[in-house]
Write a protein that holds these residues in place. Structure first.
Motif, PDB file in Angstrom:
ATOM      1  N   LEU A   1       0.856  -1.351  -0.591  1.00 42.43           N
ATOM      2  CA  LEU A   1       0.125  -0.143  -0.054  1.00 42.43           C
ATOM      3  C   LEU A   1       0.822   1.417  -0.147  1.00 42.43           C
ATOM      4  O   LEU A   1       0.589   2.057  -0.849  1.00 42.43           O
TER       5      LEU A   1
ATOM      6  N   GLY B   1     -12.968  -3.269  -0.405  1.00 38.87           N
ATOM      7  CA  GLY B   1     -11.560  -2.608   0.031  1.00 38.87           C
ATOM      8  C   GLY B   1     -11.591  -1.389  -0.125  1.00 38.87           C
ATOM      9  O   GLY B   1     -10.414  -1.316   0.837  1.00 38.87           O
ATOM     10  N   THR B   2     -12.839  -0.567   0.200  1.00 36.66           N
ATOM     11  CA  THR B   2     -12.252   1.218   0.230  1.00 36.66           C
ATOM     12  C   THR B   2     -12.061   0.819   1.700  1.00 36.66           C
ATOM     13  O   THR B   2     -11.357   1.963   1.309  1.00 36.66           O
TER      14      THR B   2
ATOM     15  N   VAL C   1      -9.530  -0.478   3.281  1.00 34.73           N
ATOM     16  CA  VAL C   1      -7.564  -0.724   3.471  1.00 34.73           C
ATOM     17  C   VAL C   1      -7.885   0.552   2.504  1.00 34.73           C
ATOM     18  O   VAL C   1      -6.926   1.131   3.282  1.00 34.73           O
ATOM     19  N   ASN C   2      -8.063   0.852   1.349  1.00 34.23           N
ATOM     20  CA  ASN C   2      -7.336   2.015   0.726  1.00 34.23           C
ATOM     21  C   ASN C   2      -7.630   3.185   1.928  1.00 34.23           C
ATOM     22  O   ASN C   2      -6.816   4.109   1.795  1.00 34.23           O
TER      23      ASN C   2
ATOM     24  N   THR D   1     -10.329   2.881  -5.060  1.00 37.43           N
ATOM     25  CA  THR D   1     -10.400   1.579  -4.081  1.00 37.43           C
ATOM     26  C   THR D   1     -10.372   0.485  -5.620  1.00 37.43           C
ATOM     27  O   THR D   1      -8.946  -0.087  -5.683  1.00 37.43           O
TER      28      THR D   1
ATOM     29  N   TYR E   1      -6.481  -0.601  -4.639  1.00 41.38           N
ATOM     30  CA  TYR E   1      -6.319  -1.514  -4.022  1.00 41.38           C
ATOM     31  C   TYR E   1      -5.644  -2.657  -4.677  1.00 41.38           C
ATOM     32  O   TYR E   1      -4.653  -3.895  -4.092  1.00 41.38           O
TER      33      TYR E   1
ATOM     34  N   PRO F   1     -11.922  -8.277  -0.863  1.00 38.75           N
ATOM     35  CA  PRO F   1     -10.892  -8.839   0.300  1.00 38.75           C
ATOM     36  C   PRO F   1     -10.865  -9.831   0.680  1.00 38.75           C
ATOM     37  O   PRO F   1     -10.138 -10.281   1.406  1.00 38.75           O
TER      38      PRO F   1
ATOM     39  N   CYS G   1      -8.670 -12.219  -1.584  1.00 39.37           N
ATOM     40  CA  CYS G   1      -7.321 -11.897  -0.925  1.00 39.37           C
ATOM     41  C   CYS G   1      -6.780 -12.079   0.628  1.00 39.37           C
ATOM     42  O   CYS G   1      -5.828 -12.358   1.064  1.00 39.37           O
TER      43      CYS G   1
END
Length: 467
Positions: A50, A101-102, A104-105, A142, A146, A364, A367
């Protein structure tokens, strides 16, 4: 002084720990997703990736005139600190979450923005000077940042996994050399077959696993194709012209990976094919590792009522009720890791299939499943090598006696006395308990000299001309 600060988003205000580098959207994810108990903090390669993505995006934005020099330099420093692992504890959200994944971003955006604010002498949360969205997420979504981070992380995690696999292969090969003169019976369908050496058996394990190095590496190469610049659905909305290709070049330089822009960003944004095929390679390795561990447990079974051809290093007492029992706990735990990897591959398959239209929102769990498999398998390879393979010893006399007493060596007589006669000898040996050797001489089928040459175990280990 309070121990929290107030931040707001479209849903309203929320308390965030005062000393946290993350912000309101990360806090909402903490509150919403208490699922697996495994957080981003437990996957440092992902956090590092990231940091790479945000640094590459910032450099591209600066080159295209979208960031001023001072803010750009602050962002680069903050990203470098993320890459170095200084803020791993600031990524506390669950790996499995809604939102594609928003969270996480935004976790990355907020940590970097607040670190920039700190370097500028501003308060955390004072986003008018450096915004998670307007500056750190500039020219991104994202939906491109992501998956790009996932791919960078998996590419680097694969390199670690392969190195551990190579060490495990070397350990099996070393045992192959050590056991080269240990003659034993080979078996098919758990029945006596023909003689071989224990060294050949362990060398076969090494050769079997060696094939997976190229499979893992070749499949990991699919991760170098990224969709940075695609933004939301691949059309590049809100990203300037040339952003995609320039960002890929920057990321290639930053990561050392041969990054390239996907030829069709609309196609690449929802595509999860690279994850599916890489997960399948890990499943293949898991299937092989589990089979080998099954063999090790079987070969070490006993010590009186089993094969007892090898000894595994004793790691712990095996029973709370049976004194003296020692179990093959290391192969057992590796078996269980392999089952988890195989199950995770099915999760990846379902998650990839669940993509709809222009985005796959199941990334997600996809991943998490692949990264968990990679970590589990990496740890299992180390454990098997260090606590089992290197300490295996051979029970040479047990192996040799099984060869001498086996009816399976009658197979070597086929070319000389025919299948029918060989079958009769085998049947009589079973019924009478006499050895194949004695019965051939008793029936005067072959001379003792020729029989000794044919049934010499050393002559049955490799192809040879008929006598």
């Amino acid at each position: 002084m309070t121990d929290y600060r107030i931040e707001s988003d479209l849903l309203g205000e929320l308390q965030v720990p005062a000393q946290a580098y993350y912000g309101v959207q990360t806090q909402r994810a903490i509150n919403n997703f208490k699922i697996s108990g495994q957080t981003l903090s437990q996957f440092p390669e992902f956090i590092k990736a990231l940091g790479y993505v945000k640094k590459g995006a910032a450099r591209t934005n600066y080159e295209l005139g979208l960031l001023d020099e001072e803010l750009y330099q602050y962002i680069v420093k903050a990203c470098d600190e993320v890459v170095e692992g200084k803020f791993d504890d600031q990524f506390p959200i669950d790996m499995i979450q809604g939102g594609a994944g928003t969270s996480v971003n935004m976790n990355a955006n907020e940590v970097i923005a607040n670190r920039v604010l700190e370097m500028m002498g501003k308060s955390r949360g004072d986003y008018q000077f450096c915004s998670p969205n307007d500056h750190i997420n500039l020219s991104q979504s994202t939906n491109d940042a992501y998956p790009t981070a996932i791919k960078i992380a998996l590419y680097n995690m694969n390199a670690i996994l392969v190195q551990k696999l190579i060490k495990t292969i070397d350990a099996f090969r070393a045992k192959g050399v050590e056991f080269n003169d240990v003659i034993k019976m080979g078996r098919t369908q758990l029945q006596d077959a023909v003689p071989m050496t224990l060294g050949q058996e362990f060398e076969a394990y090494a050769a079997n696993l060696e094939e997976d190095i190229s499979k893992l590496n070749n499949n990991a190469l699919l991760f170098v194709e990224i969709n940075m610049g695609a933004t939301a659905i691949g059309t590049g909305l809100n990203a300037p012209p040339m952003y995609a290709k320039r960002c890929a070049l920057n990321l290639a330089e930053i990561t050392g990976m041969p990054m390239v822009t996907a030829p069709n960003l609309v196609e690449a944004t929802p595509d999860t094919g690279s994850y599916v095929i890489y997960s399948s390679a890990m499943k293949r390795l898991a299937v092989k590792m589990s089979k080998i561990c099954n063999d090790l447990r079987l070969l070490a079974s006993g010590p009186r009522a089993g094969f007892f051809e090898i000894n595994l290093p004793p790691m712990q007492p095996g029973s709370s009720i049976m004194p003296g029992k020692v179990n093959p706990v290391i192969p057992e735990v590796v078996n269980q890791v392999c089952y988890k990897v195989i199950g995770n591959d099915l999760t990846v398959t379902f998650a990839a299939e669940a993509g709809q239209l222009q985005l796959n929102v199941m990334e997600p769990v996809l991943c998490h499943a692949i990264m968990e498999s990679n970590n589990f398998m990496s740890n299992a390879l180390d454990t098997l090598r260090e606590k089992c393979i290197v300490g295996i010893t051979a029970n040479k006399e047990v192996c040799l006696n099984m060869v001498k007493n086996s009816i399976g060596i009658v197979t070597a007589l086929n070319p000389y006395i025919g299948y029918k006669n060989s079958t009769k000898i085998a049947q009589e040996a079973l019924e009478t308990g006499k050895s194949v050797y004695d019965l051939v001489l008793e029936h005067q089928i072959l001379t003792q000299e020729k029989l000794d040459a044919i049934l010499d175990p050393a002559n049955m280990l490799t192809p040879h001309n008929l006598l």
